[in-house]
Design an enzyme around this catalytic site. Sequence first.
Site, PDB file in Angstrom:
ATOM      1  N   ALA A 189       0.834  -1.196   0.000  1.00 49.21           N
ATOM      2  CA  ALA A 189       0.000   0.000   0.000  1.00 49.21           C
ATOM      3  C   ALA A 189       0.873   1.252   0.000  1.00 49.21           C
ATOM      4  O   ALA A 189       1.893   1.306   0.663  1.00 49.21           O
ATOM      5  CB  ALA A 189      -0.883   0.013   1.249  1.00 49.21           C
ATOM      6  N   SER A 219      -3.227   3.503   0.780  1.00 57.71           N
ATOM      7  CA  SER A 219      -4.370   2.778   1.349  1.00 57.71           C
ATOM      8  C   SER A 219      -3.932   2.078   2.633  1.00 57.71           C
ATOM      9  O   SER A 219      -2.741   1.988   2.917  1.00 57.71           O
ATOM     10  CB  SER A 219      -4.891   1.759   0.339  1.00 57.71           C
ATOM     11  N   THR A 272      -2.407  -5.738  -1.372  1.00 55.88           N
ATOM     12  CA  THR A 272      -2.481  -7.200  -1.406  1.00 55.88           C
ATOM     13  C   THR A 272      -1.222  -7.808  -0.809  1.00 55.88           C
ATOM     14  O   THR A 272      -1.281  -8.794  -0.060  1.00 55.88           O
ATOM     15  CB  THR A 272      -2.697  -7.691  -2.853  1.00 55.88           C
ATOM     16  N   ASP A 309      -3.790  11.958 -10.224  1.00 60.11           N
ATOM     17  CA  ASP A 309      -4.111  10.631 -10.744  1.00 60.11           C
ATOM     18  C   ASP A 309      -5.002  10.800 -11.965  1.00 60.11           C
ATOM     19  O   ASP A 309      -6.168  10.415 -11.944  1.00 60.11           O
ATOM     20  CB  ASP A 309      -4.814   9.812  -9.650  1.00 60.11           C
ATOM     21  N   SER A 335       0.015   3.526 -15.952  1.00 61.59           N
ATOM     22  CA  SER A 335       0.629   2.900 -14.786  1.00 61.59           C
ATOM     23  C   SER A 335       0.181   1.447 -14.647  1.00 61.59           C
ATOM     24  O   SER A 335       0.994   0.535 -14.514  1.00 61.59           O
ATOM     25  CB  SER A 335       0.260   3.691 -13.531  1.00 61.59           C
ATOM     26  N   LYS A 376     -12.931   6.147  -6.279  1.00 63.39           N
ATOM     27  CA  LYS A 376     -12.085   6.967  -7.167  1.00 63.39           C
ATOM     28  C   LYS A 376     -12.921   7.528  -8.312  1.00 63.39           C
ATOM     29  O   LYS A 376     -12.727   8.655  -8.746  1.00 63.39           O
ATOM     30  CB  LYS A 376     -10.945   6.127  -7.755  1.00 63.39           C
TER      31      LYS A 376
END
Lengths: 522, 522
Positions: free
Chosen positions: A214, A217, A221, A274, A282, A306
């Site tokens: 992360a 966040s 994972t 972003d 990306s 988002k």
Amino acid sequence: MNPELAVETEVPGALALRRVGIDTYQENVAFLHRACPLYLTEGFLALARIEVRANGRSILATLNIVDDEAIVGEQEIGLSEPAFVRFRVAAGTPVQVEHATPPASLPALRRKIAGERLERADYLALMRDVAQHRYSAIELAAFVVSSGHFDLDREEVVFLTEAMVEAGRRLDWRERPVVDKHSIGGIAGNRTSMLIVPIVAAHGMLIPKTSSRAITSPAGTADTMECLANVELPFARMQEIVHELRGCLAWGGTADLAPADDVLIAVERPLSLDSPGQMVASILSKKIAAGSTHLVLDIPLGPSAKVRSMPEAQRLRKLFEFVADRLRLTLDVVITDGRQPVGSGIGPMLEARDVMRVLNSDPRAPADLRQKALRLAGRVIEFDADVRGGDGFAIAREILDSGRALAKMNAIIDAQGRRDFDPENPALARHAFVVEALRDGVVTSIDNERLVRLARLTGAPKVRGAGVDLFRKLGDSVRAGEPLYRAYAEYSSDLRFAREWARHASGYTIGDRFETREFAEF
Amino acid sequence: MNPELAVETEVPGALALRRVGIDTYQENVAFLHRACPLYLTEGFLALARIEVRANGRSILATLNIVDDEAIVGEQEIGLSEPAFVRFRVAAGTPVQVEHATPPASLPALRRKIAGERLERADYLALMRDVAQHRYSAIELAAFVVSSGHFDLDREEVVFLTEAMVEAGRRLDWRERPVVDKHSIGGIAGNRTSMLIVPIVAAHGMLIPKTSSRAITSPAGTADTMECLANVELPFARMQEIVHELRGCLAWGGTADLAPADDVLIAVERPLSLDSPGQMVASILSKKIAAGSTHLVLDIPLGPSAKVRSMPEAQRLRKLFEFVADRLRLTLDVVITDGRQPVGSGIGPMLEARDVMRVLNSDPRAPADLRQKALRLAGRVIEFDADVRGGDGFAIAREILDSGRALAKMNAIIDAQGRRDFDPENPALARHAFVVEALRDGVVTSIDNERLVRLARLTGAPKVRGAGVDLFRKLGDSVRAGEPLYRAYAEYSSDLRFAREWARHASGYTIGDRFETREFAEF
């Protein structure tokens, strides 16, 4: 005054390389002592870009001048930790130091800053220089901001994506299909990858999933899987596991995939940038570099996700599809319900618990996480030429309910290196507080952003046992005083701050009625 | 697992402040050891912005993590040299460290990055935070690039200029007028300030001129004056001199004028950004902060100057006039001939020689430098209410020819602190090479940019005796083999590189005929 050409031949100055134990992250920083003869003669300015060379290798760095011999001596040149590691030359080696030749792609960077459209060759040159750390943070910031302002057209996004792949390693698994799944993120929990990989691998498809830790966040994972097994595998070991078990859940850092992406992200993150073009480049560059041939992409849609409107989701989807098409990646985009977190836990240990509960068909397993994982796993399975369109979900469900997914997960965990994890008693952080409903009613909205922020404040993901455990979801009835969620923190300073923050606004809205507008998926 | 609120009261952590001898220039950098308990608990990320507090003072810095106790210990927090100096707290003092509250103006910064127009209050808040070093280099780069892309409208330029003045010190000389002259630069030589100040001061007007050191040019006024006298005066001493002699030629760094300007320039420079709005705000904010009430602004125009067409010069002039008007600064803009360097010398010692030759009415004095200085000094003198419009030039010439300007310059030099300087034998660098004409003809063009670059390569301004001495100017006849200019360098490595570079392209074009298009000035 000697008016003519009495040129002494001076021996070119060499300085001894010194490793300076400062972590400058993505930037390369070099250190010269103010009394260093080379500094005095070369006219280096503060923050000059210099080039350091030895043994046929070279590295660019930003120069800092130092007044302390304990950091670097007068006959030395220091490199910050990441620069030293990248340079791969032994400490003490005599090195050459000179003004950096500007990166070959600098004219292209300047043109993008001036608002011009760049060509394929420009992007190839740019990403090569970016991946080799030839640009300073200031130049990179100017580039990403300009790319955002002038809205890269979709061709430029193709060029950028391709260039990011070209400037790093590209894996070839020597079979087809090589499948993957990715979520653009923005909602909490949503730990579907750790279910999809064992399900799809059990079906027999190759799914060599690498994930990140992360950045903003409360859990990536890689952080969550790390509760169950080692994730930092040498690349060769990862390849072995994938060939033996058809899948893995490893950290992608060792594979050097699309390194330009990591450099750009380090600059985009502090600016909260972003843009769609940057997001597509990306994500797709990393997947193509990882050798994927087929990808399912999850775009959660909701007021605190988002992507916040269907038209926006469709535009993003079209851009992903266009670029994937041009780069010959088979892509299936799924726009999903992003109105609330998926699952119960937010934070590595809590999410690992949820994942194991689903795999164990535990009645306490979060139904929404199970359902979403099956849906997406089904879409991945449908990349199998032998599977009929629409049959994927049933196949995935059978694999899960029969225990084959659990067996596959255990095999992956054992192969990567099992860690002590008890789903009945996960190692949660030691302090906790509960947030309760202030009135009777139903849960009418849950703010992903606030819950993500709260989980970060509790210490996730650095503290694996920290985070938030949700007891109520959208549409659930509550009575005043009933717990909505519990937050866990290890340090009382974190707890105190988090509790104050949650007291200010819990992230939950309780109202009279929840319009269960079915989320129509495309 | 402790589900309830067992909150231990921990003593908030304090760390000992340590001065770290690394020059990070305009950025504040802080250092924590990786094993520092505060680093472990607070969840600081690499490059996090943190706030350090003690004794009612606070400073923001970018965090670097350190693995070397020699740099910072586990119970310490280090500040880089400029940060330590700005913080003004003694080493060893226990300080508080926490996540930085984002700067108050951050929403405004984000809006500018998103392309929006900002209001007066936004700019005031922004420049206050910029001047206090509350922004990282990445954020500042994003801001200046966005200000360039979205072309600040002229009202925004007023707001920006005003805000840059407000965020620093503002001088009040307690009389009117307080006059000044400034050139936007871009041509070599052009050392008119060092003639204008003694002329105007001898006339009796207050002209407290502070100047900068060169950033990208081969000599700034401060560097050149430093050949003749001290320029780094304590501010109180500078005030004394100005009150006694009516003028000075000091370095502006001690006065803390428009500090936000210096912070922004440090980011604009590596990006080669210099948009009209930023230029106007930078120049006018410094002058207004310095207490000027009347300003003559020189805009050189030519194919290798900063401004290359008359329409561009006019647009820039109008913007300067609009902003100056709104901020109640009386401004007289003069667009001058920028087709070639002004004077003979390029580099501190050579330019100081030219200046003293003009003041001494030496026949070798460059005629163009003398003429331009008289013209601009005349325009300054015309700010005097008792002087008739158009009479300024004659007054200036009389002051120069009579020796009163020389006497005033000597008084200023003595007051600031005389340095050894012999105009017959200035201390020039020890190596030299000559560049000769390759054919017969006339000089048809001289490239400012190439000559500036060449002078930088020889080592100017750091090496005061380095630079280029021009023998021929535009329109002069030359024969093959005759010298065009001589370059001086102290170090043979500089000489070698400079000579190679000049051999590649000398900056001079020799042709058959020079169209002496009179430069029409406005």
